[in-house]
Design an enzyme around this catalytic site. Structure first.
Site, PDB file in Angstrom:
ATOM      1  N   HIS A 122     -37.073 -58.024 -63.874  1.00 24.08           N
ATOM      2  CA  HIS A 122     -36.880 -59.172 -62.983  1.00 24.08           C
ATOM      3  C   HIS A 122     -35.794 -60.094 -63.510  1.00 24.08           C
ATOM      4  O   HIS A 122     -35.994 -60.771 -64.516  1.00 24.08           O
ATOM      5  CB  HIS A 122     -38.151 -60.015 -62.944  1.00 24.08           C
ATOM      6  CG  HIS A 122     -39.211 -59.474 -62.056  1.00 24.08           C
ATOM      7  ND1 HIS A 122     -40.080 -60.279 -61.385  1.00 24.08           N
ATOM      8  CD2 HIS A 122     -39.551 -58.204 -61.724  1.00 24.08           C
ATOM      9  CE1 HIS A 122     -40.921 -59.536 -60.683  1.00 24.08           C
ATOM     10  NE2 HIS A 122     -40.618 -58.268 -60.883  1.00 24.08           N
ATOM     11  N   ARG A 147     -34.266 -56.124 -60.426  1.00 22.56           N
ATOM     12  CA  ARG A 147     -34.512 -56.940 -59.235  1.00 22.56           C
ATOM     13  C   ARG A 147     -33.833 -58.289 -59.436  1.00 22.56           C
ATOM     14  O   ARG A 147     -33.970 -58.896 -60.502  1.00 22.56           O
ATOM     15  CB  ARG A 147     -36.019 -57.144 -59.072  1.00 22.56           C
ATOM     16  CG  ARG A 147     -36.405 -57.930 -57.835  1.00 22.56           C
ATOM     17  CD  ARG A 147     -37.891 -58.270 -57.821  1.00 22.56           C
ATOM     18  NE  ARG A 147     -38.112 -59.630 -58.250  1.00 22.56           N
ATOM     19  CZ  ARG A 147     -39.189 -60.376 -57.928  1.00 22.56           C
ATOM     20  NH1 ARG A 147     -40.149 -59.859 -57.191  1.00 22.56           N
ATOM     21  NH2 ARG A 147     -39.330 -61.599 -58.361  1.00 22.56           N
ATOM     22  N   TYR A 159     -38.305 -68.408 -53.872  1.00 27.55           N
ATOM     23  CA  TYR A 159     -39.143 -67.379 -54.508  1.00 27.55           C
ATOM     24  C   TYR A 159     -38.425 -66.639 -55.654  1.00 27.55           C
ATOM     25  O   TYR A 159     -37.278 -66.228 -55.522  1.00 27.55           O
ATOM     26  CB  TYR A 159     -39.616 -66.328 -53.487  1.00 27.55           C
ATOM     27  CG  TYR A 159     -40.302 -65.199 -54.216  1.00 27.55           C
ATOM     28  CD1 TYR A 159     -41.576 -65.384 -54.735  1.00 27.55           C
ATOM     29  CD2 TYR A 159     -39.642 -64.006 -54.472  1.00 27.55           C
ATOM     30  CE1 TYR A 159     -42.192 -64.399 -55.481  1.00 27.55           C
ATOM     31  CE2 TYR A 159     -40.251 -63.005 -55.212  1.00 27.55           C
ATOM     32  CZ  TYR A 159     -41.523 -63.214 -55.717  1.00 27.55           C
ATOM     33  OH  TYR A 159     -42.113 -62.237 -56.466  1.00 27.55           O
ATOM     34  N   ASP A 210     -36.500 -58.902 -53.431  1.00 29.42           N
ATOM     35  CA  ASP A 210     -37.816 -59.122 -52.832  1.00 29.42           C
ATOM     36  C   ASP A 210     -37.725 -60.277 -51.831  1.00 29.42           C
ATOM     37  O   ASP A 210     -37.427 -61.416 -52.210  1.00 29.42           O
ATOM     38  CB  ASP A 210     -38.816 -59.460 -53.954  1.00 29.42           C
ATOM     39  CG  ASP A 210     -40.270 -59.448 -53.493  1.00 29.42           C
ATOM     40  OD1 ASP A 210     -40.497 -59.427 -52.260  1.00 29.42           O
ATOM     41  OD2 ASP A 210     -41.162 -59.466 -54.357  1.00 29.42           O
ATOM     42  N   HIS A 212     -40.327 -61.285 -50.175  1.00 30.06           N
ATOM     43  CA  HIS A 212     -41.631 -61.938 -50.323  1.00 30.06           C
ATOM     44  C   HIS A 212     -42.201 -62.455 -49.003  1.00 30.06           C
ATOM     45  O   HIS A 212     -42.668 -63.590 -48.913  1.00 30.06           O
ATOM     46  CB  HIS A 212     -41.559 -63.056 -51.364  1.00 30.06           C
ATOM     47  CG  HIS A 212     -42.730 -63.020 -52.311  1.00 30.06           C
ATOM     48  ND1 HIS A 212     -43.677 -63.999 -52.348  1.00 30.06           N
ATOM     49  CD2 HIS A 212     -43.103 -62.102 -53.227  1.00 30.06           C
ATOM     50  CE1 HIS A 212     -44.593 -63.701 -53.264  1.00 30.06           C
ATOM     51  NE2 HIS A 212     -44.261 -62.549 -53.807  1.00 30.06           N
ATOM     52  N   GLU A 236     -37.560 -55.432 -50.600  1.00 27.85           N
ATOM     53  CA  GLU A 236     -39.030 -55.427 -50.599  1.00 27.85           C
ATOM     54  C   GLU A 236     -39.585 -56.530 -49.695  1.00 27.85           C
ATOM     55  O   GLU A 236     -39.020 -57.630 -49.636  1.00 27.85           O
ATOM     56  CB  GLU A 236     -39.495 -55.652 -52.041  1.00 27.85           C
ATOM     57  CG  GLU A 236     -40.995 -55.749 -52.202  1.00 27.85           C
ATOM     58  CD  GLU A 236     -41.379 -56.195 -53.609  1.00 27.85           C
ATOM     59  OE1 GLU A 236     -40.561 -56.110 -54.540  1.00 27.85           O
ATOM     60  OE2 GLU A 236     -42.527 -56.652 -53.766  1.00 27.85           O
ATOM     61  N   GLU A 262     -47.392 -54.283 -52.061  1.00 31.62           N
ATOM     62  CA  GLU A 262     -48.078 -54.813 -53.254  1.00 31.62           C
ATOM     63  C   GLU A 262     -49.371 -55.535 -52.885  1.00 31.62           C
ATOM     64  O   GLU A 262     -50.247 -55.663 -53.722  1.00 31.62           O
ATOM     65  CB  GLU A 262     -47.153 -55.725 -54.064  1.00 31.62           C
ATOM     66  CG  GLU A 262     -46.838 -57.047 -53.396  1.00 31.62           C
ATOM     67  CD  GLU A 262     -45.917 -57.930 -54.235  1.00 31.62           C
ATOM     68  OE1 GLU A 262     -45.095 -57.402 -54.982  1.00 31.62           O
ATOM     69  OE2 GLU A 262     -46.038 -59.155 -54.116  1.00 31.62           O
ATOM     70  N   ARG A 283     -45.554 -49.641 -52.253  1.00 30.41           N
ATOM     71  CA  ARG A 283     -45.731 -50.449 -53.466  1.00 30.41           C
ATOM     72  C   ARG A 283     -47.189 -50.643 -53.872  1.00 30.41           C
ATOM     73  O   ARG A 283     -47.496 -51.467 -54.737  1.00 30.41           O
ATOM     74  CB  ARG A 283     -45.100 -51.828 -53.222  1.00 30.41           C
ATOM     75  CG  ARG A 283     -43.636 -51.792 -52.930  1.00 30.41           C
ATOM     76  CD  ARG A 283     -42.795 -52.243 -54.083  1.00 30.41           C
ATOM     77  NE  ARG A 283     -43.104 -53.566 -54.547  1.00 30.41           N
ATOM     78  CZ  ARG A 283     -43.363 -53.868 -55.816  1.00 30.41           C
ATOM     79  NH1 ARG A 283     -43.392 -52.934 -56.739  1.00 30.41           N
ATOM     80  NH2 ARG A 283     -43.601 -55.121 -56.174  1.00 30.41           N
ATOM     81  N   HIS A 312     -46.385 -51.757 -57.851  1.00 26.89           N
ATOM     82  CA  HIS A 312     -46.343 -53.156 -58.277  1.00 26.89           C
ATOM     83  C   HIS A 312     -46.637 -53.220 -59.773  1.00 26.89           C
ATOM     84  O   HIS A 312     -47.533 -52.536 -60.257  1.00 26.89           O
ATOM     85  CB  HIS A 312     -47.428 -53.890 -57.477  1.00 26.89           C
ATOM     86  CG  HIS A 312     -47.464 -55.362 -57.640  1.00 26.89           C
ATOM     87  ND1 HIS A 312     -48.624 -56.080 -57.507  1.00 26.89           N
ATOM     88  CD2 HIS A 312     -46.498 -56.264 -57.906  1.00 26.89           C
ATOM     89  CE1 HIS A 312     -48.359 -57.377 -57.670  1.00 26.89           C
ATOM     90  NE2 HIS A 312     -47.074 -57.513 -57.910  1.00 26.89           N
ATOM     91  N   GLU A 339     -42.286 -50.998 -61.260  1.00 26.71           N
ATOM     92  CA  GLU A 339     -41.931 -52.367 -61.625  1.00 26.71           C
ATOM     93  C   GLU A 339     -42.439 -52.659 -63.038  1.00 26.71           C
ATOM     94  O   GLU A 339     -43.553 -52.262 -63.403  1.00 26.71           O
ATOM     95  CB  GLU A 339     -42.575 -53.342 -60.636  1.00 26.71           C
ATOM     96  CG  GLU A 339     -42.248 -54.799 -60.912  1.00 26.71           C
ATOM     97  CD  GLU A 339     -42.886 -55.742 -59.882  1.00 26.71           C
ATOM     98  OE1 GLU A 339     -43.808 -55.311 -59.172  1.00 26.71           O
ATOM     99  OE2 GLU A 339     -42.439 -56.905 -59.800  1.00 26.71           O
ATOM    100  N   TRP A 402     -45.796 -67.915 -48.975  1.00 22.88           N
ATOM    101  CA  TRP A 402     -45.258 -68.027 -50.328  1.00 22.88           C
ATOM    102  C   TRP A 402     -44.620 -66.706 -50.735  1.00 22.88           C
ATOM    103  O   TRP A 402     -45.006 -65.661 -50.366  1.00 22.88           O
ATOM    104  CB  TRP A 402     -46.342 -68.395 -51.361  1.00 22.88           C
ATOM    105  CG  TRP A 402     -45.751 -68.347 -52.732  1.00 22.88           C
ATOM    106  CD1 TRP A 402     -44.809 -69.196 -53.251  1.00 22.88           C
ATOM    107  CD2 TRP A 402     -45.979 -67.346 -53.722  1.00 22.88           C
ATOM    108  NE1 TRP A 402     -44.450 -68.792 -54.510  1.00 22.88           N
ATOM    109  CE2 TRP A 402     -45.146 -67.659 -54.822  1.00 22.88           C
ATOM    110  CE3 TRP A 402     -46.794 -66.209 -53.787  1.00 22.88           C
ATOM    111  CZ2 TRP A 402     -45.105 -66.881 -55.987  1.00 22.88           C
ATOM    112  CZ3 TRP A 402     -46.774 -65.440 -54.926  1.00 22.88           C
ATOM    113  CH2 TRP A 402     -45.943 -65.769 -56.034  1.00 22.88           C
TER     114      TRP A 402
HETATM  115  O1  KDG Z   1     -49.258 -62.590 -58.039  1.00 21.02           O
HETATM  116  C1  KDG Z   1     -48.181 -62.499 -57.177  1.00 21.02           C
HETATM  117  C2  KDG Z   1     -47.097 -61.672 -57.838  1.00 21.02           C
HETATM  118  O2  KDG Z   1     -47.595 -60.462 -58.278  1.00 21.02           O
HETATM  119  C3  KDG Z   1     -45.968 -61.402 -56.886  1.00 21.02           C
HETATM  120  O3  KDG Z   1     -45.390 -62.592 -56.465  1.00 21.02           O
HETATM  121  C4  KDG Z   1     -44.937 -60.585 -57.591  1.00 21.02           C
HETATM  122  O4  KDG Z   1     -43.830 -60.130 -55.524  1.00 21.02           O
HETATM  123  C5  KDG Z   1     -44.039 -59.848 -56.681  1.00 21.02           C
HETATM  124  C6  KDG Z   1     -43.380 -58.679 -57.248  1.00 21.02           C
HETATM  125  O5  KDG Z   1     -42.690 -58.002 -56.492  1.00 21.02           O
HETATM  126  O6  KDG Z   1     -43.556 -58.444 -58.439  1.00 21.02           O
HETATM  127 MG    MG Z   2     -43.085 -58.410 -54.497  1.00 18.25          MG
END
Ligand code: KDG
Ligand code: MG
Length: 402
Positions: A122, A147, A159, A210, A212, A236, A262, A283, A312, A339, A402
């Protein structure tokens, strides 16, 4: 052979983890992860009150039957709490079976399909320049896939922008903190980020992003299209997947590879996306989707459609899940990527494990079982602390994903 006892262990070595330990009358024990980020004690109560009393006396070798008992037998199926509790039991039982066989877990799944598992890290920063430097650090560490998330000027904590150079821990407050979002700005900034990254690093490194769950289907389609020249490994969660048909819109308009899952608990969450070939990577995880027993079914369904796995692997999954995931990844024929958000040193010490990072890959160990234990004495030094994931609001106050 019988399960003689089981208990939950809650600790917080940098972040909260819930661990299940199952004992047998033959002295072999197994460890499972039951962590649900920001809702940890919900799973503890489910296990302590509604699962462990039923487990005692069961034959730990009957993994499939125990799984069916906990899934069908509960009547109230699915959901993140139930499925994480089932996953924890499943991980612990596979651990026990592999220890009894004297084999690393991947051997019981059918043996290795690959020597090592490509992972992605990340990279994040407050702006494009900072994110670009973070990507450079991962490349220096040997990562082949990264990522990238960037802050957006004028938006509070978009995010993926967190503290820490190598990991990002979003569950950071005793009450949910409030972060911001602005889709119009993101639709400009994210393609600029990847333009910058490709200009600096070329096309040899895999880049991921991502969304999100923040874009509408049409906005997600616009983003996918705008990112096409930068050939992402995947985009993602570009839109929320409660309504899987939404992905038809995205798919119709872009060839950017899509990854989702995820937050999925079962094969039913993924069925439409997989069977209509609306995604490229699934995922779902060992922890989120009912353990190895159920994740294997999802992966097999995906394999019929040339969809690959991308488990994930954020830090809210303990090293126990990572250990299981690496055995799964080493076996699963349609593996895509894993990941790998590094755990803190304290977490790694509480959960001694035999997997290792090498040249952008993780390699699972040869210890019988899944190769991860918990040091309970050390764990006791890190008591549970309530920690919530943030919430997101738009500039006008509207609550957003979120
Ligand atoms: O607990 C939430 C996280 O696991 C998430 O926000 C992480 O989106 C995520 C990722 O792709 O790792
Ligand atoms: Mg994610």
């Amino acid at each position: 052979m019988k399960i003689s006892g089981a208990r939950t262990i809650v600790c917080s070595p940098g972040r909260n983890f819930v661990t299940l330990r199952i004992e047998t009358d033959e002295g072999v024990h197994g460890i499972g992860d039951a962590t649900l980020n920001g809702r940890e004690l919900g799973v503890v109560a489910y296990l302590d009150e509604h699962v462990i009393p039923c487990l005692v006396g069961m034959d730990p070798r009957r993994i499939e039957d125990v799984w069916q008992y906990l899934y069908r037998g509960a009547y109230w199926r699915r959901g993140p709490v139930t499925m994480r509790a089932i996953a924890a039991v499943d991980m612990a039982l596979w651990d026990i079976k592999a220890k009894m066989a004297g084999m690393p877990l991947y051997q019981l799944l059918g043996g290795k399909s690959r020597e090592r598992v490509m992972v992605y890290g990340h990279a994040n920063g407050a702006d494009i320049a900072e994110t670009s430097d973070a990507v450079a650090r991962y490349i220096d560490l040997g990562y082949k896939a990264v990522r990238a998330q960037t802050g957006i000027p004028g938006v509070k904590d978009a995010y993926g922008v967190g503290r820490g150079a190598l990991y990002y821990e979003p569950a950071d407050a005793a009450l949910p903190s409030v972060t911001g979002w602005d889709t119009a700005k993101a639709l400009g900034e994210v393609p600029r980020l990847f333009e910058t990254l490709r200009a600096r690093f070329g096309f040899d490194v895999h880049l991921l992003h991502d969304g999100h769950h923040r874009y509408t289907p049409n906005e997600a389609a616009q983003l996918g299209k705008a990112l096409e020249p930068f050939r992402l490994f995947w985009l993602e969660d570009c839109t929320a997947a409660e309504n899987p048909e939404a992905f038809r819109t995205v798919r119709r308009h872009t060839t950017t590879p899509l990854a989702v899952g995820e937050v999925f608990n079962t094969i039913w969450d993924a069925q439409t996306l997989i069977q209509e070939q609306l995604i490229d990577y699934i995922r779902a995880t060992v922890l989120g989707a009912g353990g190895i027993t159920h994740l294997r079914r999802i992966a097999d369904l995906a394999s019929l459609y040339q969809i690959r796995t991308g488990c994930h692997g954020a830090t809210d999954l303990s090293p126990v899940t990572m250990g299981c995931a690496l055995h799964f990844d080493s076996w699963v024929p349609n593996f895509g990527i894993q990941e790998y958000m590094r755990h803190s040193e304290a977490s790694d010490e509480v959960f001694p494990h035999d997997y290792r990072f090498e040249d952008g890959h993780l390699i699972c160990g040869e210890t019988p079982g899944h190769g991860v234990e918990i040091d309970e004495k050390l764990a006791a030094r890190y008591p549970y602390r309530r920690a919530f994931l943030p919430v997101t609001r738009l500039a006008d106050g509207t609550l957003w994903n979120w």
